[in-house]
Design an enzyme around this catalytic site. Sequence first.
Site, PDB file in Angstrom:
ATOM      1  N   THR A  64     -10.996  -6.724  -4.948  1.00 50.33           N
ATOM      2  CA  THR A  64     -12.310  -6.607  -5.604  1.00 50.33           C
ATOM      3  C   THR A  64     -12.794  -5.151  -5.500  1.00 50.33           C
ATOM      4  OG1 THR A  64     -13.279  -7.425  -3.533  1.00 50.33           O
ATOM      5  CG2 THR A  64     -13.143  -8.989  -5.328  1.00 50.33           C
ATOM      6  N   ARG A  82      -5.043  -1.841   8.696  1.00 51.21           N
ATOM      7  CA  ARG A  82      -6.287  -2.567   8.439  1.00 51.21           C
ATOM      8  C   ARG A  82      -6.006  -3.691   7.453  1.00 51.21           C
ATOM      9  NH1 ARG A  82      -7.530   2.784   6.469  1.00 51.21           N
ATOM     10  NH2 ARG A  82      -7.128   2.933   4.226  1.00 51.21           N
ATOM     11  N   ASP A 140       0.824  -1.208   0.000  1.00 50.30           N
ATOM     12  CA  ASP A 140       0.000   0.000   0.000  1.00 50.30           C
ATOM     13  C   ASP A 140       0.862   1.264   0.000  1.00 50.30           C
ATOM     14  OD1 ASP A 140      -2.346   1.406  -0.039  1.00 50.30           O
ATOM     15  OD2 ASP A 140      -2.801   1.128   2.078  1.00 50.30           O
ATOM     16  N   ASN A 170     -10.916  -2.516  -5.509  1.00 53.32           N
ATOM     17  CA  ASN A 170     -10.131  -1.627  -6.372  1.00 53.32           C
ATOM     18  C   ASN A 170     -10.772  -1.426  -7.751  1.00 53.32           C
ATOM     19  OD1 ASN A 170      -6.925  -2.783  -5.062  1.00 53.32           O
ATOM     20  ND2 ASN A 170      -8.084  -0.979  -4.479  1.00 53.32           N
ATOM     21  N   SER A 224      -8.355  -4.755   4.928  1.00 48.35           N
ATOM     22  CA  SER A 224      -8.926  -4.493   3.602  1.00 48.35           C
ATOM     23  C   SER A 224      -9.322  -5.771   2.852  1.00 48.35           C
ATOM     24  CB  SER A 224      -7.952  -3.655   2.759  1.00 48.35           C
ATOM     25  OG  SER A 224      -7.588  -2.469   3.430  1.00 48.35           O
TER      26      SER A 224
END
Length: 246
Positions: free
Chosen positions: A67, A195, A21, A69, A197
């Site tokens: 999914t 997190r 990320d 994104n 995600s």
Amino acid sequence: MDRKITINTEKLPRHIAIIMDGNGRWAKQKGMLRAFGHENGTKSVRETVEACAKLGIENLTLYAFSTENWNRPKLEVDTLMKLLVSSLKKELPTLKENNIRLNTIGNTNMLPENAQRELADVIQQTKQNTRMVLTLALSYGSREEIISAIRHISEKVKNNQLQTADINEQVLAQHLYTHNLPDVDLVIRTSGEQRISNFLLWQIAYAEFYFTEVLWPDFREKDLNEAIISYQNRERRFGKTSEQIK
Ligand code: IPE
Ligand code: IPE
Ligand code: MG
């Protein structure tokens, strides 16, 4: 427990999963477009893959596209798909040299056809490789994965291939995209976000977590090593007491 400062190759995580990320923020800091961050992120991918193989990590899973994104602007999605195709073409020799097998998890039918073709080609050309399994999570969502497993299991129950009473943890795990991978030992997330995600919710039940502020395009071998050292300095108790572990 003494804090170790070097990697113990006898105690490596069998499966490392990384949430890569921070590409967008990295580019923004440089006054560039998000695509520039994604391009530079591919260098971190190459370095991390090679470093893991060199160390003797058996399984590396990289979260490349979720999914969720798909909801990004079309231009960014297109850029990411193009980068996927060009990286696969470019990295095939590296995968071969390093004896790495490519694998994917996720709803890859959603990917553009040329990406699906390229993936199939690289998977085919690396399928005999044995040093490390590199899994790319592409169009991957953990909730979707679990639902798809439940659908498959339900079909088997309906067709009398399976009894409801026989559904257990192994059965569910065997119906996930990750059926041939061990549980995750170490999750790394870059960019300071803490997190998950929608990544590998089932498979991380007992994983250790490592969060770093480093943005993905800046992530280098030394950052990977730091994460592994942190992992190795922890005591994994799996519900037992510390005394039982020793
Ligand atoms: C990770 O970087 C790459 C993908 C999710 C595809 P981001 O694009 O999420 O970068 P930030 O989080 O906006 O900085
Ligand atoms: C998670 O990153 C997905 C990937 C790294 C591919 P995001 O940047 O999409 O995550 P959120 O939406 O900020 O949680
Ligand atoms: Mg992000």
